[in-house]
Motif scaffolding. Sequence first.
Motif, PDB file in Angstrom:
ATOM      1  N   VAL A 176      13.359   2.213  -1.889  1.00 39.14           N
ATOM      2  CA  VAL A 176      12.122   2.927  -2.191  1.00 39.14           C
ATOM      3  C   VAL A 176      12.063   3.295  -3.666  1.00 39.14           C
ATOM      4  O   VAL A 176      11.030   3.143  -4.310  1.00 39.14           O
ATOM      5  N   GLU A 177      13.174   3.743  -4.214  1.00 36.85           N
ATOM      6  CA  GLU A 177      13.221   4.096  -5.638  1.00 36.85           C
ATOM      7  C   GLU A 177      12.963   2.866  -6.508  1.00 36.85           C
ATOM      8  O   GLU A 177      12.257   2.930  -7.511  1.00 36.85           O
ATOM      9  N   ALA A 178      13.542   1.725  -6.139  1.00 38.85           N
ATOM     10  CA  ALA A 178      13.335   0.494  -6.908  1.00 38.85           C
ATOM     11  C   ALA A 178      11.874   0.046  -6.855  1.00 38.85           C
ATOM     12  O   ALA A 178      11.354  -0.492  -7.828  1.00 38.85           O
ATOM     13  N   LEU A 179      11.212   0.286  -5.741  1.00 40.02           N
ATOM     14  CA  LEU A 179       9.799  -0.085  -5.634  1.00 40.02           C
ATOM     15  C   LEU A 179       8.898   0.882  -6.395  1.00 40.02           C
ATOM     16  O   LEU A 179       7.795   0.520  -6.788  1.00 40.02           O
ATOM     17  N   ARG A 180       9.359   2.105  -6.628  1.00 35.36           N
ATOM     18  CA  ARG A 180       8.560   3.115  -7.339  1.00 35.36           C
ATOM     19  C   ARG A 180       8.613   2.982  -8.842  1.00 35.36           C
ATOM     20  O   ARG A 180       7.674   3.368  -9.517  1.00 35.36           O
ATOM     21  N   GLU A 198       0.225 -11.840   5.286  1.00 33.94           N
ATOM     22  CA  GLU A 198       0.456 -12.370   6.629  1.00 33.94           C
ATOM     23  C   GLU A 198       0.756 -11.247   7.621  1.00 33.94           C
ATOM     24  O   GLU A 198       0.310 -11.268   8.761  1.00 33.94           O
ATOM     25  N   PHE A 199       1.514 -10.249   7.158  1.00 34.53           N
ATOM     26  CA  PHE A 199       1.887  -9.117   8.004  1.00 34.53           C
ATOM     27  C   PHE A 199       1.224  -7.843   7.498  1.00 34.53           C
ATOM     28  O   PHE A 199       1.079  -7.651   6.290  1.00 34.53           O
ATOM     29  N   SER A 200       0.838  -6.971   8.436  1.00 34.00           N
ATOM     30  CA  SER A 200       0.259  -5.678   8.072  1.00 34.00           C
ATOM     31  C   SER A 200       1.347  -4.674   7.706  1.00 34.00           C
ATOM     32  O   SER A 200       1.108  -3.743   6.942  1.00 34.00           O
ATOM     33  N   ARG A 201       2.520  -4.864   8.283  1.00 35.73           N
ATOM     34  CA  ARG A 201       3.620  -3.931   8.074  1.00 35.73           C
ATOM     35  C   ARG A 201       4.933  -4.687   8.197  1.00 35.73           C
ATOM     36  O   ARG A 201       5.085  -5.569   9.021  1.00 35.73           O
ATOM     37  N   VAL A 202       5.892  -4.307   7.371  1.00 35.76           N
ATOM     38  CA  VAL A 202       7.256  -4.836   7.458  1.00 35.76           C
ATOM     39  C   VAL A 202       8.179  -3.640   7.605  1.00 35.76           C
ATOM     40  O   VAL A 202       8.096  -2.684   6.825  1.00 35.76           O
ATOM     41  N   ILE A 203       9.033  -3.694   8.632  1.00 38.02           N
ATOM     42  CA  ILE A 203      10.003  -2.627   8.860  1.00 38.02           C
ATOM     43  C   ILE A 203      11.392  -3.240   8.784  1.00 38.02           C
ATOM     44  O   ILE A 203      11.708  -4.157   9.541  1.00 38.02           O
ATOM     45  N   LYS A 238       0.824  -1.211   0.000  1.00 35.55           N
ATOM     46  CA  LYS A 238       0.000   0.000   0.000  1.00 35.55           C
ATOM     47  C   LYS A 238       0.853   1.253   0.000  1.00 35.55           C
ATOM     48  O   LYS A 238       0.549   2.208  -0.688  1.00 35.55           O
ATOM     49  N   SER A 239       1.900   1.269   0.827  1.00 40.34           N
ATOM     50  CA  SER A 239       2.762   2.443   0.903  1.00 40.34           C
ATOM     51  C   SER A 239       4.144   2.037   1.384  1.00 40.34           C
ATOM     52  O   SER A 239       4.316   1.011   2.041  1.00 40.34           O
ATOM     53  N   VAL A 278       7.094  -0.656   5.170  1.00 39.62           N
ATOM     54  CA  VAL A 278       6.257  -1.099   4.068  1.00 39.62           C
ATOM     55  C   VAL A 278       4.906  -1.518   4.643  1.00 39.62           C
ATOM     56  O   VAL A 278       4.822  -2.492   5.397  1.00 39.62           O
ATOM     57  N   ASP A 279       3.850  -0.775   4.306  1.00 43.61           N
ATOM     58  CA  ASP A 279       2.502  -1.131   4.736  1.00 43.61           C
ATOM     59  C   ASP A 279       1.882  -2.048   3.694  1.00 43.61           C
ATOM     60  O   ASP A 279       1.961  -1.773   2.485  1.00 43.61           O
ATOM     61  N   LEU A 280       1.266  -3.133   4.173  1.00 44.32           N
ATOM     62  CA  LEU A 280       0.741  -4.165   3.283  1.00 44.32           C
ATOM     63  C   LEU A 280      -0.763  -4.326   3.448  1.00 44.32           C
ATOM     64  O   LEU A 280      -1.332  -3.964   4.489  1.00 44.32           O
TER      65      LEU A 280
END
Length: 128
Positions: free
Chosen positions: A110-114, A95-100, A37-38, A89-91
């Motif tokens: 972040v750039e690679a994900l964008r 399984e997980f709501s967030r990964v930090i 999500k973000s 990373v909000d999901l």
Amino acid sequence: MADLHVHPDRLEIHLTRAEKVLSLRRDDLVIPRDSIKSVAITEDPWIWIRGIRAPGAAVPLTLSVGTWKFHGGKDFLLIKGKQRAAVVVDLDGEEFSRVIVSTPHAAKLVEALRIDVNDIPVDGEIIE
């Protein structure tokens, strides 16, 4: 330090043997890009922790590895060090709501994900 691999359809977090032992987890994390999500960079990942450790390992303000449960679900943390930036990373629907994950290459991740998924090589991009 975990290896992060960005593919056109997924983000893979390959945990080291020690990280797997500390988090009581056998498998690496594979996150479909559709579920993200973000993504945000934070200089203080410790303020993003919510819930209680279950299972995992923690040394306050030094190390947090594993699953943290809270009323809305579970988060996966891989935070090391006091002065290291991290990616949050909000999901949705995983399984997980967030990964930090703390990494010295937070901006590159972040750039690679964008970028457009058509620009990523089929074998993925490794963020070290």
